[in-house]
Design an enzyme around this catalytic site. Structure first.
Site, mmCIF file in Angstrom:
data_model
loop_
_atom_site.group_PDB
_atom_site.id
_atom_site.type_symbol
_atom_site.label_atom_id
_atom_site.label_comp_id
_atom_site.label_asym_id
_atom_site.label_seq_id
_atom_site.Cartn_x
_atom_site.Cartn_y
_atom_site.Cartn_z
ATOM 1 C CG MET A 127 13.692 128.736 -47.268
ATOM 2 S SD MET A 127 13.105 129.269 -45.662
ATOM 3 C CE MET A 127 14.584 129.055 -44.682
ATOM 4 C CB VAL A 130 24.635 124.746 -47.279
ATOM 5 C CG1 VAL A 130 25.838 125.014 -46.380
ATOM 6 C CG2 VAL A 130 23.345 124.848 -46.479
ATOM 7 C CE LYS A 145 19.485 126.792 -45.026
ATOM 8 N NZ LYS A 145 18.863 125.994 -43.941
ATOM 9 C CG ASP A 238 12.345 120.423 -39.618
ATOM 10 O OD1 ASP A 238 11.703 119.350 -39.671
ATOM 11 O OD2 ASP A 238 12.951 120.903 -40.581
ATOM 12 C CE LYS A 240 14.788 117.700 -41.996
ATOM 13 N NZ LYS A 240 13.914 117.966 -43.155
ATOM 14 N N PRO A 241 17.042 113.252 -38.478
ATOM 15 C CG PRO A 241 16.965 110.925 -38.611
ATOM 16 C CD PRO A 241 16.091 112.134 -38.628
#
Length: 722
Positions: A127, A130, A145, A238, A240-241
């Protein structure tokens, strides 16, 4: 057929689909997209060129840059982790310049965005893009961003973009990337945040095998930061690594709150039925399309999945497609970490297992609880979580077999080689089961109906007729069939009944009144037992039939003789108050202090009765024998003849009395071979007992419940005794 005014133009629909695909990074090339719509390719190309002009006015560039910061952006479905070798970069960045979707172009760098000067792209997600930027007024380097799609971004994307900014801006924790400012400049939606110099956790996982202590420390620090978010009513949803940045001091920083949900308000950008997050790391309730039901335990699940990936180098559940992964997350238990990396401590396996429970209530109830257990693990202290017991582990493994899952209503998405081998063995077993059952039934029938290796027969009182008959039958069975046989003395019919029911004996003689219920049955009628009313000759009153007030000697409780005596005395209205009963040894009847009246039910010709008649006792008729037999169907009128007792003075007309029948009884499940062998030996010449009821008279008792094999035996015409 005319088109409804409200219907959308097909060209508009196709172009809208193209823009959505550009925003999601799902377009391979423009020509590939146009090839799907040959009838309207020219019109679509004109619209695309118009969009290019707008983008050139707003500016965009998607050239990928290696960076010190990873920010993968928030996505409804993020498939980047299906190939662990890939980083979080936009898939479109690998396309040739001419084939990249036009709607994905960013501003030409450097770009002036108010107080910020955008210098280079340092991260890209589904989406947002950056940039490394300089904030002029504060003279500092920040990360900015911007939403992808520029002015073409839809309302939902804009709303989600600002949700991320607002959620992160409200959190103040060293483990969460701080947001400085957000707003809109020149049609571009953006927010600025701290610039984290370093890498992200996903790149660390991809680069090398991580030390277990480092993995536990990273996730502990992330859990403490997420606990701060939870305390402020913010769910990340959300984790996550790729969303965990690691600075040069090896400290973690959580970013990308694009899918965050505020628990205190309806701030979620998704509704029921949407699966939001990254499939490999989202909780089962999210994967099942219930992201609106996400709780703090949903983030705890994601933390467990991240720890799993840090230790093993891959997420807990990985499918060949997004849908398959979602199905596995909902239905499939994760593998043990030790199956993917040897030497994983049991406590860490337990911690991860508790995080990855399918039911939220079984997980850690807070991120802080998880952090505390990881702290205990790192310090070598006992953890609070407890491993599943072996039975539950085994059941969960078995439930993963497709056939078992189908039977219990559990969806099984992926199977291991072990599951497939187990199922093949089950199917083979099911195929062979009818043969096994038939074979087992044949074997059991043969085994249960065959002759036992040892036999126990019940007798009766010492010296009684029951003992005599049982001993003779046992001898014949042992001689003819080689079966070890023995006889045990008992107190009579009721005792024999109890021993048969308990399985202590295989065969037992007893009076007909004792054969009741559905568990015992008749093998053969043996002989008639007559009630012997004996009076001492010097008691003239009793000898004349006056028994009221006399003490009467009877058999012990549990004997058939006692049962028959009570039925007779009750019919004669001689209650215990009128005629007291006394139990003594029959051989003691000759003593002076013994009763002068005895009522003994025994087979005619009894040696016991013969001895009493020789020592001064006489037989007295029992009055009203017919009336008594009508009152008690198990009794029948009987006459004791002179031939029964040659030494006694018995009238030529005999002595009238009542009697019953003694039967050989067995349990209903007695082997057919035993019943047939007993009957053959019972009726084999020479006669086993002088007063044995003949085989051809057995029909008189056909109303009784005979053993099936006995009924077949008596129904046959081959009568060896005839």
């Amino acid at each position: 057929m005319p088109t409804s005014p409200e219907a959308e133009d097909p060209i508009d629909e196709a172009f809208a689909a193209y823009l959505r695909s550009c925003d999601e990074g799902a377009v391979g090339s423009r020509e590939q997209f146009l090839s799907q719509f040959p009838d309207m390719a020219d019109e679509l190309r004109q619209l695309m060129e118009a969009a290019d002009a707008i983008d050139r006015f707003t500016g965009a560039s998607i050239a990928p840059q290696e960076s010190d910061v990873a920010d993968a952006g928030a996505e409804t479905i993020d498939a980047e982790f299906f190939d662990p070798a890939e980083s979080g970069d936009d898939p479109a960045a690998t396309l040739p310049e001419a084939d990249r979707p036009s709607g994905d172009q960013g501003p030409t760098l450097p770009f002036d965005l108010g107080d910020y000067e955008l210098l280079e792209v340092i991260g890209r997600g589904g989406m947002g893009v950056v940039y490394r930027a300089t904030q002029r007024m504060l003279d500092r380097t920040v990360a900015v961003k911007m939403i992808r799609g520029g002015m073409l971004a839809c309302e939902n994307d804009v709303r989600r973009f600002y949700t991320e900014a607002q959620a992160a801006a409200g959190l103040h924790h060293p483990g969460i990337v701080p947001v400085y400012q957000f707003g809109q400049r020149a049609g571009h939606h953006f927010f600025s945040m701290a610039m984290i110099q370093g890498t992200d956790l996903q790149r660390k996982i991809n680069t090398e095998e991580m030390a277990i202590a480092d993995a536990a420390r990273y996730v502990r620090d992330v859990a403490e930061a997420i606990e701060h978010a939870h305390q402020n009513d913010v769910l990340h949803r959300d984790l996550k690594p790729a969303n965990i940045l690691i600075d040069r001091a090896d400290q973690v920083h959580i970013t990308d709150f694009g899918l965050a949900k505020h628990l205190g308000a309806d701030s979620s950008v998704t509704g029921s039925g949407a699966a939001v997050g990254t499939p490999n790391y989202m909780a089962p309730e999210q994967a099942g399309g219930h992201s609106d039901r996400a709780t703090r335990q949903s983030d705890v699940y994601s933390l467990g999945a991240i720890l799993f990936a840090c230790v093993t180098g891959r997420p807990p559940l990985v499918g060949d497609s997004v849908v398959e992964t979602l199905m596995q997350v909902v239905h499939q238990p994760p593998p043990l970490m030790r199956s993917l990396r040897s030497g994983v401590p049991a406590d860490l396996e337990t911690i991860v297992g508790k995080c990855l429970e399918k039911q939220p209530k079984k997980r850690y109830q807070s991120a802080q609880d998880l952090a505390d257990d990881l702290d205990a693990f790192l310090e070598g202290r006992p953890i609070n979580a407890r491993p599943r017991n072996r039975v539950i582990k085994t059941w969960h493994w078995v439930a993963g077999v497709p056939l078992v899952g189908a039977l219990i209503g559990r969806k099984v998405v992926g199977t291991t080689a072990g599951h497939r081998r187990f199922q093949a063995a089950m199917l083979l077993l099911f195929a062979m089961l009818p043969f096994f059952l038939v074979g087992a039934a044949v074997w059991w029938n043969h085994h249960s109906q065959s002759m036992p290796e040892q036999l126990t027969l019940a007798g009766g009182l010492d010296g009684g007729v029951y003992n005599t008959v049982s001993a003779a039958l046992a001898d014949r069975l042992q001689q003819s069939h080689g079966v070890e046989s023995r006889v045990v003395s008992t107190s009579g019919s009721l005792d024999n009944r109890s021993r048969l029911l308990a399985g202590e004996v295989d065969l037992a003689p007893m009076q007909s009144a004792a054969i009741r219920g559905g568990e015992l049955c008749v093998v053969a009628p043996l002989f008639y037992e007559a009630a012997h009313l004996l009076v001492r000759a010097d008691d003239l009153e009793a000898a004349s039939g006056q028994l009221a007030g006399k003490v009467i000697a009877v058999g012990p409780v549990g004997s058939g003789s006692r049962t028959t005596a009570e039925m007779i005395l009750d019919s004669l209205e001689l209650s215990p108050d009128i005629s007291p009963r006394r139990v003594i040894e029959w051989r003691d009847l000759g003593k002076p202090e013994s009763p002068t009246v005895a009522l003994i039910c025994v087979g005619r010709g009894s040696s016991l009765v013969e001895g009493l008649l020789r020592s001064g006792w006489v037989l007295v008729p029992i009055p009203e024998s017919i009336s008594i037999s009508l009152q008690h169907p198990t009794l029948r009128p009987i006459t004791i003849d002179r031939g029964d007792y040659l030494a006694a003075e018995i009238p030529a007309t005999g002595v009238q009395t009542v009697g019953t029948t003694a039967f050989l009884a067995a349990r209903r499940d007695a082997p057919a071979a035993l019943v047939r062998a007993s009957l053959e030996e019972l009726y084999r010449p020479p006669q086993i007992f002088p007063r044995l009821i003949p085989r051809d008279h057995a029909a008189e008792w056909q109303g009784l419940d005979f053993h099936p094999e006995a009924r077949r035996y008596f129904a046959s015409t081959d009568d060896p005794s005839s």
